[in-house]
Design a protein around this motif. Structure first.
Motif, PDB file in Angstrom:
ATOM      1  N   TYR A 176      25.476  44.772  37.963  1.00  0.00           N
ATOM      2  CA  TYR A 176      26.596  44.705  38.227  1.00  0.00           C
ATOM      3  C   TYR A 176      27.829  44.631  37.525  1.00  0.00           C
ATOM      4  N   TYR A 177      28.957  44.650  37.895  1.00  0.00           N
ATOM      5  CA  TYR A 177      30.058  44.802  36.967  1.00  0.00           C
ATOM      6  C   TYR A 177      30.062  43.382  35.964  1.00  0.00           C
ATOM      7  N   LYS A 178      30.010  43.686  34.821  1.00  0.00           N
ATOM      8  CA  LYS A 178      30.100  42.527  33.944  1.00  0.00           C
ATOM      9  C   LYS A 178      31.165  42.676  32.682  1.00  0.00           C
ATOM     10  N   ILE A 192      32.306  47.020  25.328  1.00  0.00           N
ATOM     11  CA  ILE A 192      33.146  46.987  24.187  1.00  0.00           C
ATOM     12  C   ILE A 192      34.331  47.941  24.114  1.00  0.00           C
ATOM     13  N   ARG A 193      35.249  47.290  24.278  1.00  0.00           N
ATOM     14  CA  ARG A 193      36.625  48.195  24.321  1.00  0.00           C
ATOM     15  C   ARG A 193      37.340  48.462  23.183  1.00  0.00           C
ATOM     16  N   ASN A 194      36.897  48.099  21.977  1.00  0.00           N
ATOM     17  CA  ASN A 194      37.607  48.370  20.688  1.00  0.00           C
ATOM     18  C   ASN A 194      36.459  49.501  19.876  1.00  0.00           C
ATOM     19  N   GLU A 213      43.643  59.689  30.159  1.00  0.00           N
ATOM     20  CA  GLU A 213      42.072  59.632  30.002  1.00  0.00           C
ATOM     21  C   GLU A 213      41.639  58.307  30.372  1.00  0.00           C
ATOM     22  N   ARG A 214      40.336  58.281  30.692  1.00  0.00           N
ATOM     23  CA  ARG A 214      39.753  57.089  31.110  1.00  0.00           C
ATOM     24  C   ARG A 214      38.821  56.670  30.215  1.00  0.00           C
ATOM     25  N   GLY A 215      37.969  55.608  30.618  1.00  0.00           N
ATOM     26  CA  GLY A 215      36.847  55.088  29.525  1.00  0.00           C
ATOM     27  C   GLY A 215      36.989  54.531  28.535  1.00  0.00           C
ATOM     28  N   LYS A 216      36.758  55.244  27.390  1.00  0.00           N
ATOM     29  CA  LYS A 216      37.267  54.527  25.979  1.00  0.00           C
ATOM     30  C   LYS A 216      36.445  53.094  25.963  1.00  0.00           C
ATOM     31  N   HIS A 217      35.174  53.118  26.104  1.00  0.00           N
ATOM     32  CA  HIS A 217      34.418  51.951  26.000  1.00  0.00           C
ATOM     33  C   HIS A 217      33.109  52.225  25.986  1.00  0.00           C
ATOM     34  N   ALA A 218      32.235  51.170  25.272  1.00  0.00           N
ATOM     35  CA  ALA A 218      30.844  51.416  25.301  1.00  0.00           C
ATOM     36  C   ALA A 218      30.369  50.211  26.189  1.00  0.00           C
ATOM     37  N   LYS A 230      21.973  49.087  40.529  1.00  0.00           N
ATOM     38  CA  LYS A 230      22.400  47.793  41.086  1.00  0.00           C
ATOM     39  C   LYS A 230      24.005  48.006  41.674  1.00  0.00           C
ATOM     40  N   ARG A 231      24.620  49.087  41.318  1.00  0.00           N
ATOM     41  CA  ARG A 231      25.803  49.342  41.622  1.00  0.00           C
ATOM     42  C   ARG A 231      26.308  50.852  41.693  1.00  0.00           C
ATOM     43  N   VAL A 232      26.982  51.232  42.683  1.00  0.00           N
ATOM     44  CA  VAL A 232      27.609  52.184  42.784  1.00  0.00           C
ATOM     45  C   VAL A 232      29.175  52.356  42.854  1.00  0.00           C
ATOM     46  N   TYR A 233      29.759  53.209  42.140  1.00  0.00           N
ATOM     47  CA  TYR A 233      31.174  53.152  42.129  1.00  0.00           C
ATOM     48  C   TYR A 233      31.721  54.553  42.041  1.00  0.00           C
ATOM     49  N   TYR A 234      33.209  54.968  42.344  1.00  0.00           N
ATOM     50  CA  TYR A 234      33.319  56.354  42.296  1.00  0.00           C
ATOM     51  C   TYR A 234      34.777  56.185  41.805  1.00  0.00           C
TER      52      TYR A 234
HETATM   53  P1  TYD Z   1      38.165  50.599  33.914  1.00  0.00           P
HETATM   54  O1  TYD Z   1      37.175  49.981  33.336  1.00  0.00           O
HETATM   55  O2  TYD Z   1      39.369  50.833  33.249  1.00  0.00           O
HETATM   56  O3  TYD Z   1      37.762  52.252  34.501  1.00  0.00           O
HETATM   57  P2  TYD Z   1      37.051  53.459  33.575  1.00  0.00           P
HETATM   58  O4  TYD Z   1      35.894  53.153  33.235  1.00  0.00           O
HETATM   59  O5  TYD Z   1      37.321  54.660  34.359  1.00  0.00           O
HETATM   60  O6  TYD Z   1      38.286  53.505  32.411  1.00  0.00           O
HETATM   61  O7  TYD Z   1      38.258  49.909  35.363  1.00  0.00           O
HETATM   62  C1  TYD Z   1      39.475  49.925  36.183  1.00  0.00           C
HETATM   63  C2  TYD Z   1      39.374  48.767  36.822  1.00  0.00           C
HETATM   64  O8  TYD Z   1      38.450  48.430  37.732  1.00  0.00           O
HETATM   65  C3  TYD Z   1      39.429  47.438  35.959  1.00  0.00           C
HETATM   66  O9  TYD Z   1      40.374  46.553  36.643  1.00  0.00           O
HETATM   67  C4  TYD Z   1      37.853  46.941  36.126  1.00  0.00           C
HETATM   68  C5  TYD Z   1      37.918  47.411  37.803  1.00  0.00           C
HETATM   69  N1  TYD Z   1      36.288  47.551  37.737  1.00  0.00           N
HETATM   70  C6  TYD Z   1      35.664  46.784  38.768  1.00  0.00           C
HETATM   71  O10 TYD Z   1      36.022  45.761  38.996  1.00  0.00           O
HETATM   72  N2  TYD Z   1      34.292  46.789  39.038  1.00  0.00           N
HETATM   73  C7  TYD Z   1      33.596  48.026  38.584  1.00  0.00           C
HETATM   74  O11 TYD Z   1      32.224  48.166  38.890  1.00  0.00           O
HETATM   75  C8  TYD Z   1      34.283  48.760  37.644  1.00  0.00           C
HETATM   76  C9  TYD Z   1      33.521  49.955  36.845  1.00  0.00           C
HETATM   77  C10 TYD Z   1      35.512  48.701  37.341  1.00  0.00           C
END
Ligand code: TYD
Length: 131
Positions: free
Chosen positions: A113-115, A120-122, A45-50, A32-36
């Motif tokens: 989609y982005y939701k 979960i960021r903690n 570092e990035r991510g740090k979530h589930a 449903k979604r592609v991002y890069y």
């Molecule tokens: P973030 O979740 O911090 O990226 P990562 O997983 O690499 O650590 O996302 C960075 C920013 O981009 C944040 O403001 C949310 C936004 N974002 C969108 O608007 N749509 C998306 O599909 C994604 C993945 C992030």
């Protein structure tokens, strides 16, 4: 651990190489979604979530980075460094990305989609959810 590395079929000839990703075929969900991600910084570092309700396939189209994958019980570290290998990550998996090579580019295919509400960021909250 709900992750796996998927070797993707490469169509190659003297002109170069091509990989095709298709939902519910070699990608195990509807895409449903592609991002890069690009212009990454090695020390950041990035991510740090589930994700409570998201599946993803991540491909290091160019360059490399390290992924930390954690299901609340085990923690594993892998290198993503080939454009012909996709990293599938299922639901409720904590992930961190680090040690990006210069110019690393990640392409991510997602099942929804982005939701922001399904993140979960903690880490403690993540552990409570999977415990
Ligand atoms: P973030 O979740 O911090 O990226 P990562 O997983 O690499 O650590 O996302 C960075 C920013 O981009 C944040 O403001 C949310 C936004 N974002 C969108 O608007 N749509 C998306 O599909 C994604 C993945 C992030």
């Amino acid at each position: 651990m709900d992750y796996k590395l998927i070797d993707m079929t490469v169509f190659g000839d003297r002109r170069g190489k091509l990989i095709s990703l298709e939902g519910n075929k070699n990608v195990p969900f509807d895409i449903k979604r592609v991002y890069y991600i690009f212009d990454t910084i090695p020390d950041e570092e990035r991510g740090k979530h589930a994700h409570k309700d998201l599946e993803q396939i991540i491909v290091a189209i160019d360059g490399a980075c390290e992924f930390v994958l954690d299901d609340g019980q085990f923690r594993e570290t892998i290198w993503l460094n080939r454009p012909d290998v996709g990293l599938y990550i299922g639901k409720n998996m904590w992930r961190e990305m680090r040690h990006f090579s210069y110019g690393c580019k990640l392409m991510i295919l997602a099942s929804d989609y982005y939701k922001p509400e399904e993140y979960i960021r903690n880490y403690d909250e993540f552990l409570k959810g999977v415990g």
